[in-house]
Design a protein around this motif. Sequence first.
Motif, PDB file in Angstrom:
ATOM      1  N   HIS A 130       0.857  -1.187   0.000  1.00 50.71           N
ATOM      2  CA  HIS A 130       0.000   0.000   0.000  1.00 50.71           C
ATOM      3  C   HIS A 130       0.894   1.238   0.000  1.00 50.71           C
ATOM      4  CE1 HIS A 130      -3.746   2.220   0.629  1.00 50.71           C
ATOM      5  NE2 HIS A 130      -3.058   3.007   1.435  1.00 50.71           N
ATOM      6  N   ALA A 131       0.621   2.150  -0.916  1.00 55.87           N
ATOM      7  CA  ALA A 131       1.338   3.428  -0.979  1.00 55.87           C
ATOM      8  C   ALA A 131       0.312   4.534  -1.135  1.00 55.87           C
ATOM      9  CB  ALA A 131       2.326   3.441  -2.146  1.00 55.87           C
ATOM     10  N   LYS A 132       0.651   5.718  -0.642  1.00 55.95           N
ATOM     11  CA  LYS A 132      -0.316   6.803  -0.725  1.00 55.95           C
ATOM     12  C   LYS A 132       0.384   8.150  -0.740  1.00 55.95           C
ATOM     13  CE  LYS A 132      -1.030   6.491   4.311  1.00 55.95           C
ATOM     14  NZ  LYS A 132      -1.987   6.105   5.360  1.00 55.95           N
ATOM     15  N   MET A 133      -0.365   9.151  -1.179  1.00 57.94           N
ATOM     16  CA  MET A 133       0.042  10.545  -1.069  1.00 57.94           C
ATOM     17  C   MET A 133      -1.208  11.306  -0.641  1.00 57.94           C
ATOM     18  SD  MET A 133       2.246  12.921  -1.057  1.00 57.94           S
ATOM     19  CE  MET A 133       3.606  11.842  -1.506  1.00 57.94           C
ATOM     20  N   THR A 134      -1.166  11.839   0.569  1.00 56.48           N
ATOM     21  CA  THR A 134      -2.365  12.398   1.186  1.00 56.48           C
ATOM     22  C   THR A 134      -2.567  13.878   0.917  1.00 56.48           C
ATOM     23  OG1 THR A 134      -1.079  12.629   3.225  1.00 56.48           O
ATOM     24  CG2 THR A 134      -2.472  10.678   3.014  1.00 56.48           C
ATOM     25  N   VAL A 135      -1.594  14.541   0.290  1.00 53.73           N
ATOM     26  CA  VAL A 135      -1.760  15.948  -0.076  1.00 53.73           C
ATOM     27  C   VAL A 135      -1.521  16.087  -1.575  1.00 53.73           C
ATOM     28  CG1 VAL A 135      -1.153  16.874   2.188  1.00 53.73           C
ATOM     29  CG2 VAL A 135       0.656  16.459   0.520  1.00 53.73           C
ATOM     30  N   CYS A 136      -2.256  16.979  -2.209  1.00 54.01           N
ATOM     31  CA  CYS A 136      -2.151  17.170  -3.658  1.00 54.01           C
ATOM     32  C   CYS A 136      -1.240  18.367  -3.931  1.00 54.01           C
ATOM     33  CB  CYS A 136      -3.535  17.393  -4.255  1.00 54.01           C
ATOM     34  SG  CYS A 136      -4.713  16.060  -3.908  1.00 54.01           S
ATOM     35  N   ARG A 137       0.062  18.108  -3.889  1.00 56.41           N
ATOM     36  CA  ARG A 137       1.022  19.206  -4.010  1.00 56.41           C
ATOM     37  C   ARG A 137       2.190  18.854  -4.927  1.00 56.41           C
ATOM     38  NH1 ARG A 137       2.276  21.494   1.898  1.00 56.41           N
ATOM     39  NH2 ARG A 137       3.838  22.585   0.634  1.00 56.41           N
ATOM     40  N   GLY A 138       1.843  18.316  -6.107  1.00 58.56           N
ATOM     41  CA  GLY A 138       2.795  18.258  -7.196  1.00 58.56           C
ATOM     42  C   GLY A 138       3.708  17.069  -7.294  1.00 58.56           C
ATOM     43  N   THR A 139       3.696  16.138  -6.323  1.00 56.79           N
ATOM     44  CA  THR A 139       4.612  15.001  -6.422  1.00 56.79           C
ATOM     45  C   THR A 139       3.860  13.711  -6.757  1.00 56.79           C
ATOM     46  OG1 THR A 139       6.263  13.636  -5.302  1.00 56.79           O
ATOM     47  CG2 THR A 139       4.534  14.604  -3.915  1.00 56.79           C
ATOM     48  N   PRO A 140       4.319  12.986  -7.786  1.00 58.63           N
ATOM     49  CA  PRO A 140       3.724  11.685  -8.092  1.00 58.63           C
ATOM     50  C   PRO A 140       4.386  10.549  -7.323  1.00 58.63           C
ATOM     51  CG  PRO A 140       5.299  12.260  -9.793  1.00 58.63           C
ATOM     52  CD  PRO A 140       5.314  13.396  -8.790  1.00 58.63           C
ATOM     53  N   ASP A 141       5.324  10.877  -6.432  1.00 55.88           N
ATOM     54  CA  ASP A 141       6.085   9.861  -5.702  1.00 55.88           C
ATOM     55  C   ASP A 141       5.341   9.463  -4.429  1.00 55.88           C
ATOM     56  OD1 ASP A 141       8.079  10.006  -7.615  1.00 55.88           O
ATOM     57  OD2 ASP A 141       9.169  11.571  -6.547  1.00 55.88           O
ATOM     58  N   PHE A 142       4.445   8.494  -4.552  1.00 53.19           N
ATOM     59  CA  PHE A 142       3.686   8.020  -3.403  1.00 53.19           C
ATOM     60  C   PHE A 142       4.634   7.332  -2.413  1.00 53.19           C
ATOM     61  CE2 PHE A 142      -0.834   7.613  -5.356  1.00 53.19           C
ATOM     62  CZ  PHE A 142      -0.702   8.870  -5.908  1.00 53.19           C
ATOM     63  N   ILE A 143       4.277   7.391  -1.138  1.00 59.79           N
ATOM     64  CA  ILE A 143       5.104   6.820  -0.083  1.00 59.79           C
ATOM     65  C   ILE A 143       4.513   5.486   0.372  1.00 59.79           C
ATOM     66  CG2 ILE A 143       5.921   7.128   2.296  1.00 59.79           C
ATOM     67  CD1 ILE A 143       6.115  10.110   1.725  1.00 59.79           C
ATOM     68  N   VAL A 144       5.342   4.447   0.402  1.00 58.25           N
ATOM     69  CA  VAL A 144       4.883   3.113   0.804  1.00 58.25           C
ATOM     70  C   VAL A 144       4.656   3.090   2.314  1.00 58.25           C
ATOM     71  CG1 VAL A 144       5.444   0.652   0.887  1.00 58.25           C
ATOM     72  CG2 VAL A 144       6.142   2.032  -1.084  1.00 58.25           C
ATOM     73  N   THR A 145       3.462   2.666   2.726  1.00 56.29           N
ATOM     74  CA  THR A 145       3.141   2.598   4.150  1.00 56.29           C
ATOM     75  C   THR A 145       2.875   1.162   4.622  1.00 56.29           C
ATOM     76  OG1 THR A 145       0.810   3.041   3.651  1.00 56.29           O
ATOM     77  CG2 THR A 145       2.203   4.935   4.204  1.00 56.29           C
ATOM     78  N   TYR A 146       2.808   0.222   3.690  1.00 55.60           N
ATOM     79  CA  TYR A 146       2.601  -1.175   4.081  1.00 55.60           C
ATOM     80  C   TYR A 146       3.217  -2.080   3.023  1.00 55.60           C
ATOM     81  CZ  TYR A 146       0.309  -5.589   5.301  1.00 55.60           C
ATOM     82  OH  TYR A 146       0.061  -6.895   5.647  1.00 55.60           O
ATOM     83  N   ARG A 147       3.914  -3.107   3.501  1.00 60.21           N
ATOM     84  CA  ARG A 147       4.524  -4.069   2.588  1.00 60.21           C
ATOM     85  C   ARG A 147       4.580  -5.413   3.303  1.00 60.21           C
ATOM     86  NH1 ARG A 147       8.353  -1.869  -1.103  1.00 60.21           N
ATOM     87  NH2 ARG A 147       8.788  -0.313   0.497  1.00 60.21           N
ATOM     88  N   ARG A 148       4.171  -6.465   2.616  1.00 56.48           N
ATOM     89  CA  ARG A 148       4.209  -7.800   3.209  1.00 56.48           C
ATOM     90  C   ARG A 148       4.865  -8.770   2.235  1.00 56.48           C
ATOM     91  NH1 ARG A 148      -0.956 -11.109   5.818  1.00 56.48           N
ATOM     92  NH2 ARG A 148       0.227 -12.934   6.552  1.00 56.48           N
ATOM     93  N   ASP A 149       5.821  -9.540   2.736  1.00 51.34           N
ATOM     94  CA  ASP A 149       6.495 -10.527   1.896  1.00 51.34           C
ATOM     95  C   ASP A 149       5.554 -11.679   1.579  1.00 51.34           C
ATOM     96  OD1 ASP A 149       8.848  -9.067   1.938  1.00 51.34           O
ATOM     97  OD2 ASP A 149       9.616 -10.124   3.711  1.00 51.34           O
ATOM     98  N   VAL A 150       5.782 -12.304   0.425  1.00 54.51           N
ATOM     99  CA  VAL A 150       4.966 -13.461   0.032  1.00 54.51           C
ATOM    100  C   VAL A 150       5.890 -14.635  -0.270  1.00 54.51           C
ATOM    101  CG1 VAL A 150       3.096 -12.045  -0.868  1.00 54.51           C
ATOM    102  CG2 VAL A 150       4.914 -12.778  -2.404  1.00 54.51           C
ATOM    103  N   VAL A 151       5.389 -15.840  -0.024  1.00 58.05           N
ATOM    104  CA  VAL A 151       6.114 -17.086  -0.311  1.00 58.05           C
ATOM    105  C   VAL A 151       5.143 -17.985  -1.077  1.00 58.05           C
ATOM    106  CG1 VAL A 151       7.265 -19.108   0.627  1.00 58.05           C
ATOM    107  CG2 VAL A 151       7.542 -16.891   1.740  1.00 58.05           C
ATOM    108  N   ARG A 152       5.529 -18.405  -2.265  1.00 60.69           N
ATOM    109  CA  ARG A 152       4.648 -19.251  -3.060  1.00 60.69           C
ATOM    110  C   ARG A 152       4.993 -20.734  -2.859  1.00 60.69           C
ATOM    111  NH1 ARG A 152       1.050 -17.889  -6.501  1.00 60.69           N
ATOM    112  NH2 ARG A 152       1.870 -15.762  -6.682  1.00 60.69           N
ATOM    113  N   ARG A 153       4.004 -21.535  -2.557  1.00 59.37           N
ATOM    114  CA  ARG A 153       4.205 -22.965  -2.377  1.00 59.37           C
ATOM    115  C   ARG A 153       4.566 -23.627  -3.707  1.00 59.37           C
ATOM    116  NH1 ARG A 153      -0.753 -22.550   0.407  1.00 59.37           N
ATOM    117  NH2 ARG A 153      -1.779 -23.744  -1.245  1.00 59.37           N
ATOM    118  N   ALA A 154       5.412 -24.638  -3.653  1.00 52.34           N
ATOM    119  CA  ALA A 154       5.764 -25.394  -4.853  1.00 52.34           C
ATOM    120  C   ALA A 154       4.647 -26.360  -5.190  1.00 52.34           C
ATOM    121  CB  ALA A 154       7.067 -26.136  -4.642  1.00 52.34           C
TER     122      ALA A 154
END
Length: 337
Positions: A311-335
């Motif tokens: 999940h990434a977001k930018m909560t103010v509309c002030r010219g930057t398209p660089d959203f900031i990541v606020t949540y990240r979860r690793d994934v493991v795929r079963r064989a």
Amino acid sequence: MIAAFVATALAAATGAPLAVYTDWIAGCDKGPNCRTVSLQPEAGSGNSPAADGALLISIARGHLPDAPFVVVIRPRERERTIAAMSLDGIPIDLEGQAGHFMIEFSSSQARGIIEKFVAGQVLSAASSNGAPIGSASMTGIAAALAHIEREQNQDRQGIGSAPLELPPAPKAKPARLHASELARRLRHDPCLSDTVMLQHAVPRYQPPPRYVRLDRHATMLILHDSCTGDNAETRLVLLDNRGRARQLPFEPEIADPQIDLGHDAEISVQNAWWDDGNRLLWTHSLDRPAGDCGDQSAYAWAGDRFVMVYHAKMTVCRGTPDFIVTYRRDVVRRAEP
């Protein structure tokens, strides 16, 4: 009561809120990997020097104790390249990167440039012929960096989520709706009504439906509505192997506000697309046409539901398209068994 619970759960799942410090905004995920980016100064605020915000600066640091800072500077306009930079009129050494679109400093170089930023007011960039490219305000950068320091100095033992275990990538072909049922659903595209067409002047184009095999037992049908606005609606349907439709389940405690629990076993999301390479469902909600504020999320299929993994977001509309990541979860795929 339920809405309050979902809002609280979403906030807990997607990290702390972003914090604005005059012309900078900062945030972290649960790592905590942290980042601060420059903002376009607010017109007439009186709190910022004369910077136009057309130069974008990102300062990031990973969660490990010895992680270095990484500073990235680039123009907002992608066709421009930076030949020279100066801070309050004093030239900045580009470390051999003159003529690049993006200037990057890391490790000791990054620390040195950050110290200069904190002591300065306006960073300016110019092209090879001396024409100005843009500038960025340094007002608030010290407070934004202090925010990162506080977040990363907290005792975060036990914070975060265990890796999400995913089913093996399926080899079977997707299930499909009966042709008549698919046609009925396509006719329900709200953007095809004459009223909508006249109001929004959008073309009568409906992207083709797409079937995605999620696992041995489930297929997702993606129906893109034909409106071509900033937040195009996408309808999602879960199918079993006999083509019977039911509502796609999402992890309840991290329900995204973009998700609309609709009728007819359909979920409506904004600007959704399927990433074949990573097998992720992405959604992107824009708060205005400029694309400088909103939310972006990614979901992985866990065998019985979609679970948010980014999940990434930018909560103010002030010219930057660089959203900031606020949540990240690793994934493991079963064989495959």
